[in-house]
Design a protein around this motif. Structure first.
Motif, short mmCIF file in Angstrom:
data_model
loop_
_atom_site.label_atom_id
_atom_site.label_comp_id
_atom_site.label_asym_id
_atom_site.label_seq_id
_atom_site.Cartn_x
_atom_site.Cartn_y
_atom_site.Cartn_z
N ASN A 50 -0.18 -2.10 3.62
CA ASN A 50 0.56 -0.93 3.17
C ASN A 50 0.93 -1.08 1.70
OD1 ASN A 50 1.74 1.57 3.63
ND2 ASN A 50 3.73 0.68 4.13
N LEU A 51 -0.01 -1.57 0.90
CA LEU A 51 0.28 -1.93 -0.48
C LEU A 51 0.64 -0.72 -1.33
CD1 LEU A 51 0.43 -4.46 -2.22
CD2 LEU A 51 -1.95 -4.09 -2.87
N ASP A 52 0.00 0.42 -1.09
CA ASP A 52 0.27 1.59 -1.92
C ASP A 52 1.71 2.06 -1.78
OD1 ASP A 52 -0.17 2.25 0.70
OD2 ASP A 52 -1.36 4.05 0.29
N ASN A 53 2.21 2.13 -0.54
CA ASN A 53 3.60 2.55 -0.33
C ASN A 53 4.59 1.51 -0.86
OD1 ASN A 53 3.10 5.07 0.88
ND2 ASN A 53 2.71 4.10 2.87
N ILE A 54 4.20 0.25 -0.82
CA ILE A 54 5.06 -0.79 -1.38
C ILE A 54 5.25 -0.57 -2.88
CG2 ILE A 54 5.19 -3.25 -1.93
CD1 ILE A 54 5.98 -2.70 0.90
N PHE A 55 4.18 -0.22 -3.57
CA PHE A 55 4.29 0.04 -5.01
C PHE A 55 5.22 1.23 -5.28
CE2 PHE A 55 0.31 -2.46 -5.67
CZ PHE A 55 0.81 -3.30 -6.64
N LEU A 56 5.14 2.26 -4.44
CA LEU A 56 6.04 3.41 -4.61
C LEU A 56 7.49 3.00 -4.41
CD1 LEU A 56 6.60 6.42 -4.98
CD2 LEU A 56 6.19 6.70 -2.50
N ARG A 57 7.75 2.24 -3.35
CA ARG A 57 9.13 1.81 -3.08
C ARG A 57 9.65 0.88 -4.17
NH1 ARG A 57 8.30 0.53 3.42
NH2 ARG A 57 8.10 2.70 4.08
N LEU A 58 8.77 0.03 -4.69
CA LEU A 58 9.19 -0.85 -5.78
C LEU A 58 9.51 -0.05 -7.04
CD1 LEU A 58 6.75 -3.86 -5.36
CD2 LEU A 58 9.23 -3.93 -5.19
N PHE A 104 22.54 -4.38 -3.39
CA PHE A 104 22.30 -5.16 -2.17
C PHE A 104 21.82 -4.26 -1.03
CE2 PHE A 104 24.52 -5.86 1.94
CZ PHE A 104 23.68 -6.83 2.45
N ALA A 105 22.51 -3.15 -0.80
CA ALA A 105 22.17 -2.28 0.33
C ALA A 105 20.77 -1.68 0.15
CB ALA A 105 23.21 -1.17 0.47
N ARG A 106 20.46 -1.25 -1.07
CA ARG A 106 19.14 -0.64 -1.28
C ARG A 106 18.03 -1.68 -1.19
NH1 ARG A 106 17.59 4.39 -3.46
NH2 ARG A 106 19.79 4.86 -3.80
N SER A 107 18.27 -2.87 -1.73
CA SER A 107 17.26 -3.93 -1.63
C SER A 107 17.03 -4.33 -0.18
CB SER A 107 17.70 -5.15 -2.46
OG SER A 107 17.87 -4.82 -3.81
N PHE A 108 18.11 -4.42 0.60
CA PHE A 108 17.98 -4.77 2.01
C PHE A 108 17.22 -3.70 2.77
CE2 PHE A 108 19.52 -4.87 6.40
CZ PHE A 108 19.30 -6.21 6.72
N ALA A 109 17.52 -2.43 2.48
CA ALA A 109 16.81 -1.34 3.15
C ALA A 109 15.33 -1.37 2.81
CB ALA A 109 17.42 0.00 2.74
N LEU A 110 15.00 -1.62 1.53
CA LEU A 110 13.60 -1.69 1.12
C LEU A 110 12.89 -2.84 1.83
CD1 LEU A 110 11.16 -1.03 -0.66
CD2 LEU A 110 12.23 -2.36 -2.49
N MET A 141 7.68 -8.51 -2.02
CA MET A 141 7.34 -7.20 -1.49
C MET A 141 5.82 -6.96 -1.55
SD MET A 141 10.01 -5.66 -0.36
CE MET A 141 10.39 -7.29 0.25
N ILE A 142 5.19 -7.42 -2.63
CA ILE A 142 3.72 -7.29 -2.72
C ILE A 142 3.05 -8.12 -1.63
CG2 ILE A 142 1.71 -7.74 -4.17
CD1 ILE A 142 3.38 -5.35 -5.06
N GLN A 178 10.63 3.02 -7.13
CA GLN A 178 11.93 3.65 -6.87
C GLN A 178 13.06 2.64 -6.96
OE1 GLN A 178 11.09 5.27 -3.01
NE2 GLN A 178 10.21 7.18 -3.80
N HIS A 179 12.80 1.43 -6.48
CA HIS A 179 13.81 0.37 -6.53
C HIS A 179 14.13 -0.01 -7.97
CE1 HIS A 179 15.98 -3.27 -5.42
NE2 HIS A 179 15.22 -3.94 -6.25
N ILE A 180 13.11 -0.18 -8.81
CA ILE A 180 13.33 -0.54 -10.21
C ILE A 180 14.06 0.59 -10.94
CG2 ILE A 180 12.18 -1.08 -12.39
CD1 ILE A 180 9.95 -2.38 -10.72
N GLU A 181 13.70 1.83 -10.62
CA GLU A 181 14.40 2.96 -11.24
C GLU A 181 15.88 2.94 -10.88
OE1 GLU A 181 13.84 7.82 -11.62
OE2 GLU A 181 12.78 6.70 -10.06
#
Length: 404
Positions: free
Chosen positions: A141-149, A270-276, A132-133, A151-154
């Motif tokens: 778009n690195l800043d938004n990637i960090f936000l999504r990551l 799986f669904a959330r990781s695929f969406a991300l 993802m990084i 949220q994904h880890i949470e």
């Protein structure tokens, strides 16, 4: 990378010392200058020690989540990444993570990309995180990637917590039953055995079985322990293999009550990781292959890889998803709508939210669902013990009454 001891002077004139990894003397000197520390002395550290520390602080998923959210906030505010990492290194509470962030700064200062620098720390940043990084670096778009990551880890932490909560209650009850069986066989049944022996009674079959098992447990307890250890070692060795892990992951999802929670939690991840992945700009094929490596279930991973193989052959996502046999009709309908409308990432997010809601409900009602099974199991156990203990007494009483 080698370790270096350094001594330098900060902006306010204070002498600072420390130890840091770097590719060479020049790289460390440049990193110190970026940190506004003028190097005075740098020496390579000779380490002759066992690389094991029982009390070494670990970097948890919570630490990585907070690190990602902090980086998003700083980058969004327009702060350069080197300054952002420097601020995080000085403020983070986990000493091990601070050391890793320091090494990231050294690597970035030597001209490497952030994803390549993170790849040197697989225990902290997994393959999904690094991919993802890399996408964020490519798309700018690195800043938004960090936000999504973050949220994904949470979300991952939440799902793991829900699954552990689902398994905690039945495991506790089963453990309590096992302890009760051991106590009964070691302390209770031997007392009745002495009574029956003094009466020279002809014991029923079930009583003989209970006494024999109790005697075996008391006299050959080391054999039982060896059998349990051997079975545990054999099982762990089996599930370490790809085939064994896939079969075990499939069996876990078929466990009564708890299995459906594990399945829904896996599908939500799986669904959330695929969406991300797709929202971040990854092609569908790349996203499926990446998610298959991070779904933490070999059986589902194989199904996801079969989807990517089908799409490569020109089949639709709906058709490949149907062929896996793991999606219910409602989810398949949502996939069909998403594929036709071009909003598959949004629909996969909806699927993840749906599975997450199901998991939350199942966990809340787990006690009510499992209680009848536990009651039946306890009833059978008590019945066996009662028949084994009281049948001989009842037979002897009947004999005595007939003799009178």
């Amino acid at each position: 990378m080698p370790l270096f001891d350094y001594k330098g002077r900060s902006e306010d004139g204070l002498i600072v010392t420390g130890t840091q990894e770097a590719t060479d003397f020049d790289a460390l000197g440049a990193a110190l200058m970026v940190s506004k520390i003028t190097p005075l002395e740098i020496k390579q550290k000779s380490v002759v020690s066992v690389n094991f520390n029982l009390f070494e602080e670990k970097v948890t998923s919570l630490d990585v989540m907070l690190f990602s959210r902090q980086l998003y906030t700083l980058l969004k505010a327009g702060i350069p990444i080197m300054r952002a990492l420097s601020g995080i290194q000085n403020s983070v509470g986990n000493a091990q993570l601070a050391r890793v962030v320091g090494q990231l700064r050294v690597s970035l200062d030597s001209g490497r990309e952030l994803s390549a620098a993170m790849a040197e720390h697989p225990k902290v940043f997994d393959g999904f995180y690094i991919s993802m990084i890399r996408v964020g670096e490519t798309t700018g778009n690195l800043d938004n990637i960090f936000l999504r990551l973050a949220q994904h880890i949470e979300f991952e932490r939440f799902m793991r917590g829900q699954i552990k909560a689902a398994l905690r209650y039945p495991m506790f009850v089963i453990s309590a039953m096992a302890i009760a069986i051991v106590v009964i066989n070691i302390m209770v049944i031997p007392q009745f055995e002495k009574v029956f022996a003094s009466m020279n009674a002809d014991l029923p079959f079930i009583t003989k079985m209970l006494i024999a098992f109790s005697s075996f447990m008391r006299n050959y307890w080391f054999v039982l322990i060896a059998m349990m250890v051997g079975a545990s070692w054999t099982f762990k060795s089996y599930i370490r293999s790809a085939e064994g892990r896939a079969k075990w992951d499939r069996v876990k999802m078929r466990i009564p009550i708890a299995g459906k929670i594990i399945f829904k939690g896996t599908m939500a991840r799986f669904a959330r990781s695929f969406a991300l992945s797709t929202r971040s700009g990854l092609p569908i094929l790349s996203a499926l292959r990446l998610v298959s490596q991070t779904v933490e279930n070999e059986y589902i991973a194989v199904k996801i890889l079969s989807m990517s193989s089908g799409i490569e052959r020109g089949e639709t996502i709906l058709r490949t998803a149907t062929q896996t046999g793991v999606f219910n009709p409602l989810v398949l309908q949502m996939i069909a709508v998403g594929e036709e409308s071009g909003s598959l990432d949004d629909l996969m997010q909806e699927i993840a939210d749906m599975y997450q809601a199901d998991v939350e409900y199942d966990v809340k009602t787990l006690g009510a669902q499992i209680e009848p099974i536990l009651i039946i199991f306890l009833g059978v156990l008590v019945l066996i013990l009662a028949l084994g203990v009281f049948l001989p007494i009842w037979d002897m009483s009947s004999t005595m009454l007939k003799g009178a």
